[in-house]
Design a protein around this motif. Structure first.
Motif, PDB file in Angstrom:
ATOM      1  N   THR A   1       0.830  -1.207   0.000  1.00 49.92           N
ATOM      2  CA  THR A   1       0.000   0.000   0.000  1.00 49.92           C
ATOM      3  C   THR A   1       0.865   1.259   0.000  1.00 49.92           C
ATOM      4  O   THR A   1       0.574   2.227  -0.723  1.00 49.92           O
ATOM      5  CB  THR A   1      -0.926   0.009   1.222  1.00 49.92           C
ATOM      6  N   GLY A   2       1.920   1.261   0.824  1.00 50.14           N
ATOM      7  CA  GLY A   2       2.801   2.421   0.873  1.00 50.14           C
ATOM      8  C   GLY A   2       3.481   2.684  -0.455  1.00 50.14           C
ATOM      9  O   GLY A   2       3.571   3.829  -0.907  1.00 50.14           O
ATOM     10  N   LEU A   3       3.956   1.606  -1.127  1.00 43.68           N
ATOM     11  CA  LEU A   3       4.621   1.767  -2.423  1.00 43.68           C
ATOM     12  C   LEU A   3       3.646   2.301  -3.469  1.00 43.68           C
ATOM     13  O   LEU A   3       3.985   3.203  -4.253  1.00 43.68           O
ATOM     14  CB  LEU A   3       5.206   0.429  -2.866  1.00 43.68           C
ATOM     15  N   LEU A   4       2.431   1.754  -3.498  1.00 43.98           N
ATOM     16  CA  LEU A   4       1.422   2.238  -4.443  1.00 43.98           C
ATOM     17  C   LEU A   4       1.072   3.702  -4.185  1.00 43.98           C
ATOM     18  O   LEU A   4       0.907   4.493  -5.124  1.00 43.98           O
ATOM     19  CB  LEU A   4       0.156   1.377  -4.350  1.00 43.98           C
ATOM     20  N   THR A   5       0.967   4.075  -2.904  1.00 46.10           N
ATOM     21  CA  THR A   5       0.626   5.457  -2.564  1.00 46.10           C
ATOM     22  C   THR A   5       1.708   6.415  -3.024  1.00 46.10           C
ATOM     23  O   THR A   5       1.415   7.472  -3.611  1.00 46.10           O
ATOM     24  CB  THR A   5       0.416   5.587  -1.044  1.00 46.10           C
ATOM     25  N   VAL A   6       2.965   6.069  -2.779  1.00 47.19           N
ATOM     26  CA  VAL A   6       4.078   6.927  -3.213  1.00 47.19           C
ATOM     27  C   VAL A   6       4.102   7.049  -4.729  1.00 47.19           C
ATOM     28  O   VAL A   6       4.343   8.134  -5.286  1.00 47.19           O
ATOM     29  CB  VAL A   6       5.409   6.379  -2.675  1.00 47.19           C
ATOM     30  N   MET A   7       3.835   5.936  -5.431  1.00 50.68           N
ATOM     31  CA  MET A   7       3.822   5.986  -6.897  1.00 50.68           C
ATOM     32  C   MET A   7       2.696   6.873  -7.416  1.00 50.68           C
ATOM     33  O   MET A   7       2.865   7.602  -8.404  1.00 50.68           O
ATOM     34  CB  MET A   7       3.676   4.565  -7.460  1.00 50.68           C
ATOM     35  N   LEU A   8       1.540   6.846  -6.747  1.00 50.30           N
ATOM     36  CA  LEU A   8       0.417   7.662  -7.201  1.00 50.30           C
ATOM     37  C   LEU A   8       0.648   9.153  -6.962  1.00 50.30           C
ATOM     38  O   LEU A   8       0.249   9.989  -7.789  1.00 50.30           O
ATOM     39  CB  LEU A   8      -0.872   7.221  -6.490  1.00 50.30           C
ATOM     40  N   ILE A   9       1.282   9.500  -5.842  1.00 48.94           N
ATOM     41  CA  ILE A   9       1.493  10.921  -5.553  1.00 48.94           C
ATOM     42  C   ILE A   9       2.800  11.432  -6.145  1.00 48.94           C
ATOM     43  O   ILE A   9       3.076  12.641  -6.057  1.00 48.94           O
ATOM     44  CB  ILE A   9       1.458  11.201  -4.042  1.00 48.94           C
ATOM     45  N   ALA A  10       3.600  10.565  -6.749  1.00 52.14           N
ATOM     46  CA  ALA A  10       4.893  10.985  -7.305  1.00 52.14           C
ATOM     47  C   ALA A  10       4.759  12.119  -8.325  1.00 52.14           C
ATOM     48  O   ALA A  10       5.516  13.103  -8.258  1.00 52.14           O
ATOM     49  CB  ALA A  10       5.610   9.784  -7.919  1.00 52.14           C
TER      50      ALA A  10
ATOM     51  N   PHE B   1       5.512  14.277   3.038  1.00 54.64           N
ATOM     52  CA  PHE B   1       4.474  13.327   2.626  1.00 54.64           C
ATOM     53  C   PHE B   1       4.993  11.887   2.680  1.00 54.64           C
ATOM     54  O   PHE B   1       4.308  10.984   3.175  1.00 54.64           O
ATOM     55  CB  PHE B   1       3.987  13.660   1.213  1.00 54.64           C
ATOM     56  N   VAL B   2       6.186  11.682   2.148  1.00 58.66           N
ATOM     57  CA  VAL B   2       6.764  10.331   2.190  1.00 58.66           C
ATOM     58  C   VAL B   2       7.025   9.918   3.633  1.00 58.66           C
ATOM     59  O   VAL B   2       6.795   8.763   4.026  1.00 58.66           O
ATOM     60  CB  VAL B   2       8.061  10.272   1.355  1.00 58.66           C
ATOM     61  N   PHE B   3       7.493  10.862   4.456  1.00 59.80           N
ATOM     62  CA  PHE B   3       7.736  10.577   5.867  1.00 59.80           C
ATOM     63  C   PHE B   3       6.434  10.150   6.558  1.00 59.80           C
ATOM     64  O   PHE B   3       6.414   9.187   7.332  1.00 59.80           O
ATOM     65  CB  PHE B   3       8.314  11.825   6.549  1.00 59.80           C
TER      66      PHE B   3
ATOM     67  N   ASN C   1       5.804   6.627   8.318  1.00 63.01           N
ATOM     68  CA  ASN C   1       5.503   6.645   9.747  1.00 63.01           C
ATOM     69  C   ASN C   1       4.173   5.943  10.052  1.00 63.01           C
ATOM     70  O   ASN C   1       4.024   5.296  11.094  1.00 63.01           O
ATOM     71  CB  ASN C   1       5.470   8.086  10.237  1.00 63.01           C
ATOM     72  N   TYR C   2       3.218   6.058   9.135  1.00 60.63           N
ATOM     73  CA  TYR C   2       1.906   5.447   9.344  1.00 60.63           C
ATOM     74  C   TYR C   2       1.951   3.938   9.140  1.00 60.63           C
ATOM     75  O   TYR C   2       1.218   3.188   9.803  1.00 60.63           O
ATOM     76  CB  TYR C   2       0.902   6.068   8.370  1.00 60.63           C
ATOM     77  N   LEU C   3       2.815   3.471   8.240  1.00 61.32           N
ATOM     78  CA  LEU C   3       2.797   2.060   7.843  1.00 61.32           C
ATOM     79  C   LEU C   3       3.969   1.248   8.383  1.00 61.32           C
ATOM     80  O   LEU C   3       4.008   0.028   8.175  1.00 61.32           O
ATOM     81  CB  LEU C   3       2.774   1.949   6.306  1.00 61.32           C
ATOM     82  N   SER C   4       4.947   1.902   9.042  1.00 59.93           N
ATOM     83  CA  SER C   4       6.135   1.159   9.488  1.00 59.93           C
ATOM     84  C   SER C   4       6.572   1.646  10.863  1.00 59.93           C
ATOM     85  O   SER C   4       5.990   2.586  11.416  1.00 59.93           O
ATOM     86  CB  SER C   4       7.269   1.339   8.480  1.00 59.93           C
ATOM     87  N   ARG C   5       7.608   0.997  11.374  1.00 58.58           N
ATOM     88  CA  ARG C   5       8.176   1.377  12.672  1.00 58.58           C
ATOM     89  C   ARG C   5       9.643   1.760  12.537  1.00 58.58           C
ATOM     90  O   ARG C   5      10.440   1.568  13.447  1.00 58.58           O
ATOM     91  CB  ARG C   5       8.034   0.220  13.665  1.00 58.58           C
ATOM     92  N   PHE C   6      10.004   2.297  11.373  1.00 57.09           N
ATOM     93  CA  PHE C   6      11.374   2.744  11.182  1.00 57.09           C
ATOM     94  C   PHE C   6      11.678   3.937  12.086  1.00 57.09           C
ATOM     95  O   PHE C   6      10.770   4.669  12.510  1.00 57.09           O
ATOM     96  CB  PHE C   6      11.626   3.141   9.721  1.00 57.09           C
ATOM     97  N   THR C   7      12.946   4.137  12.324  1.00 59.78           N
ATOM     98  CA  THR C   7      13.360   5.308  13.097  1.00 59.78           C
ATOM     99  C   THR C   7      13.180   6.560  12.250  1.00 59.78           C
ATOM    100  O   THR C   7      13.168   6.498  11.014  1.00 59.78           O
ATOM    101  CB  THR C   7      14.833   5.181  13.514  1.00 59.78           C
TER     102      THR C   7
END
Length: 753
Positions: free
Chosen positions: A466-475, A519-521, A525-531
């Motif tokens: 979902t995150g990859l698709l979202t980034v591709m759509l808003i790119a 936006f990418v952040f 942040n919504y979909l992962s637990r990265f630092t």
């Protein structure tokens, strides 16, 4: 026999009474809106001497539909491009009038001790002048073509738009019943977000849809489709917390930018008139004579408030917009009434249950009185100015006549202001589109992906997809946000003008990059637990990939061109049909070359000749850029194109060349026939005698048409029948033929036989 439903009986009563009353008002040359209100009073329960509407709930339902279609039609007649071209002057005047009259209305309400919401809604009602009544008054008084009338109509258009925004804000205030600053700011931001989103998406999608189905649409289908889009947007508008009227207006303004706008406006007009009449009748039904009698003093005070407030504060508002004192006073005095939107705002307050019952009939009474006084206020403006001019010192008059909010700017400041404005608009629009895309993906696509990939282990795959698709759509949106305007003429001029501009220009790029990375952040942040450091790094890398990706660049340019072409489709259609000059005319004017239209007269000597035969370019030095023939347009015609009567030529040339060509068009015409009376066609009978030269010859061999300019109509057989004579028919003695021709031609033919 089955009993007729109450709804049909009420509708018959409303339309019958409204028809009779409006005929009377039409005869008296009064606004039809007042006629509908009077008709509503006659069919209301407050009028005991006439038949009354039995079911008022159905009437109010139709009235709500009427409001929706009224605002839909208003949107069809509205263009955001026109508003942008008006400049700052009408905007300053409109905002000043609405703010000052709203505050004045609130203060008057408080002075009478009315409730808080009554005062707030009263302020909104008093701020709205009547577009219909003022337009009718200008038309009746022959003032529509005067300059001040155009200024008034521009402000009225803006008032109608801000009235839509005011209705949304009043709804938000009424829901919380506590109009604090944060709530109002939130309502304004929400309005702006959805307004921009709907306009951008609608102008990108709706004209494209209509273009694809244009061959399938006739008038009936177009009416159904347009009203369906209107109702669909009204429903969607209510789902996100706005009124149905707001959604109808937005859809109307979207359709206003399509080629079909004028057709839709004509098709919708009868529907709007029907339901609009029912709405104004419902307004009249709420008029209670007992309430009006008990509130006579407030009604009189409100009438004076509008007359004095609009004539003074309105005139001041137009002066702040840059108008002279005389012009400002004529504009301000013209707007001293309230009308349609005041009723709509009052209906909104009643439907929300936040205003008192007495306020509606009071406002209607005030509207009726101020409407009758409108022509007198318009006429009173000039004498009022003359009296003021005689009493004020000359230097005060000069100061007021040159009052303006504009200040000359240096060229560099002007370039910076233009560039920053363009960047801000660009960033806001693409940020809204990106936010809407993210919201849709997280609301609908993310739950669907998680259902398709259940379980804790696959949960992260669903998030990643979902995150990859979202980034591709808003790119494409993020790339346009970062890169657009970086090579604009303003940017290049400022960059080359001074080295001190380099750092601020680069800072504008950095700010937009930070917004894009945000936006990418947010998605990470919504979909992962990265630092945070990892998410910021991913955001920067993603934005860099968007910038260098040719595919993303191509998609971004394609989407922008689609929006621009749809936005300009109506202008392009107007240019094709000769209703509007092409855009390149402005560049020609800088080079002392102009575009002009010339109509070929019906008796022109040029008709039937090709451009090569006429050799217009050599004789007159002009260029024929287009030929408009009916609904067809021939661009860049070649020498083989033939001119016909009533063709419209679009010609490029200098003033001297165009003047020479104009004289040629008007003089190269066939002279009038001095013997026009002899051109009458007559029908004669000819009997082929024994010695006739036509005996034994075929019709083709006799050549009656070529030699004598006569035409054989038929061969007589019996007393009633005529037989068609073919070219190979051979004449025989005793044949009776009928001929058509001019008298002189027939005489020559008969003398030859």
């Amino acid at each position: 026999m089955a009993e007729l439903p109450t709804m049909i009986k009420d509708l018959a009563l409303i339309l019958t009474v409204a028809g009779i009353v409006t005929l009377v008002f039409k005869k008296l040359k009064q606004p039809l809106v007042l006629g509908y209100i009077v008709a509503g009073f006659l069919v209301s329960p407050h009028m005991p001497y006439t038949a009354s509407v039995a079911d008022t709930e159905n009437t109010h339902l139709w009235a709500d539909i009427g409001v929706m279609f009224l605002l839909f039609s208003l949107g069809l007649d509205f263009s955001f491009k026109k508003i942008l071209k008006m400049g700052a002057s009408p905007v300053i005047s409109t905002v000043t009038i609405i703010f000052s009259m709203s505050m004045l209305g609130v203060c008057v309400g408080h002075a009478f001790g009315w409730q808080k919401m009554d005062c707030i809604f009263l302020g909104g009602m008093l701020a709205m002048s009547s577009t219909t009544i003022i337009y009718k008054a200008f038309d009746d008084m022959g003032l529509r073509q005067q300059q001040f009338a155009g200024l008034v109509m521009s402000v009225l258009i803006l008032e109608d738009i801000l009235a839509i925004v005011m209705m949304v804000m009043l709804s938000a205030i009424a829901s919380g019943n506590n109009p604090d600053g944060s709530q109002m700011a939130g309502a304004i931001l929400r309005i702006g977000f959805f307004l921009i989103l709907w306009l951008v998406v609608g102008i990108s999608a709706v004209p494209l849809f209509l273009r694809h189905v244009r061959k399938l649409i006739n008038s009936e289908v177009l009416l159904v489709v347009s009203l369906g889009l209107c109702c669909a947007m009204a429903v969607f508008s209510t789902k996100v917390g706005f009124s149905s009227a707001f959604g109808a207006f937005i859809m109307g303004s979207i359709l206003a930018e399509t080629v079909e706008a004028e057709r839709i406006e004509k098709l919708v007009e009868p529907v709007k008139n029907l339901f609009g009449a029912i709405f104004f009748v419902s307004v009249g039904m709420l008029v209670d004579p007992a309430i009006i009698a008990s509130y006579a003093l407030p009604i009189a005070i409100l009438v004076l408030t509008i007359l004095i407030g609009q004539s003074t504060l309105g005139s001041l508002a137009f002066m702040l917009g840059g108008e002279s004192l005389k012009s400002a006073m004529r504009c301000g005095f013209s707007m001293a009434q309230i009308g349609e939107f005041s009723f709509i705002i009052a209906s909104l307050g009643l439907s929300l249950g936040v205003i008192s019952d007495f306020l509606y009939p009071v406002v209607v009474a005030v509207s009726v009185i101020t409407t009758f006084l409108t022509p007198y206020m318009i006429r009173f403006a000039t004498p009022a100015y003359n009296a003021l001019e005689h009493r004020l010192p000359p230097h005060v008059i000069r100061m007021l006549n040159h009052l303006s909010t504009s200040r000359p700017d240096s060229n560099e400041h002007s370039l910076w202001r233009s560039l920053l404005m363009q960047m801000t608009v660009n960033t806001v629009v693409y940020a809204i589109l990106s936010s809407a895309t993210v919201a849709i993906m997280f609301t609908f696509v993310l739950p669907l992906t998680r259902q398709m990939l259940p379980g804790w282990e696959l949960h992260w795959y669903a998030n990643a997809i979902t995150g990859l698709l979202t980034v591709m759509l808003i790119a494409p949106f993020l790339r346009a946000m970062v890169m657009k305007k970086n090579r604009s003429p303003e940017w290049r001029t400022l960059w080359d003008e001074s080295n001190r501009n380099h750092l601020p220009l680069l800072f504008t790029v950095l700010v937009r990059v930070v917004i894009a990375v945000s936006f990418v952040f947010y998605i990470c942040n919504y979909l992962s637990r990265f630092t945070p450091a990892v998410m910021i790094t991913l955001g920067v890398l993603a934005v860099l990939l968007m910038v260098v990706s040719r595919r993303t660049k191509r998609n971004s340019i394609m989407l922008e061109r689609l929006f621009i072409n749809n936005l300009r489709s109506r202008d392009i259609e107007a240019q094709v049909h000769g209703k509007k000059r092409p855009l390149y005319e402005g560049r020609l004017l800088d080079r002392d070359i102009h575009i002009a239209d010339f109509d070929i007269p019906q008796d022109s000597l040029w008709a039937g000749k090709t451009l090569r035969e006429l050799n217009l370019g050599h004789l007159y030095g002009i260029h024929v850029s287009s030929i408009m023939r009916g609904t067809k347009r021939i661009n860049i015609p070649d020498g083989n194109d033939t001119l016909f009567p009533f063709d419209r030529l679009q010609v490029i040339g200098s003033d001297e060349q165009l003047a020479l060509f104009k004289n040629a068009v008007e003089t190269c015409i066939s002279p009038e026939d001095p013997e026009l009376e002899k051109r009458e066609m007559k029908l004669r009978q000819l009997i082929i005698a024994a010695g006739s030269p036509f005996v034994g010859k075929t019709l083709q061999e006799a050549d009656l048409r070529g030699r004598y300019n006569c035409m054989v109509v038929g061969l007589e057989e019996g007393h009633e029948n005529l037989t068609l004579v073919t070219a190979d028919y051979r004449f025989a003695e005793g044949d009776i033929i009928w001929l058509v021709g001019e008298q002189q031609a027939l005489d020559r033919l008969f003398s030859a036989t």
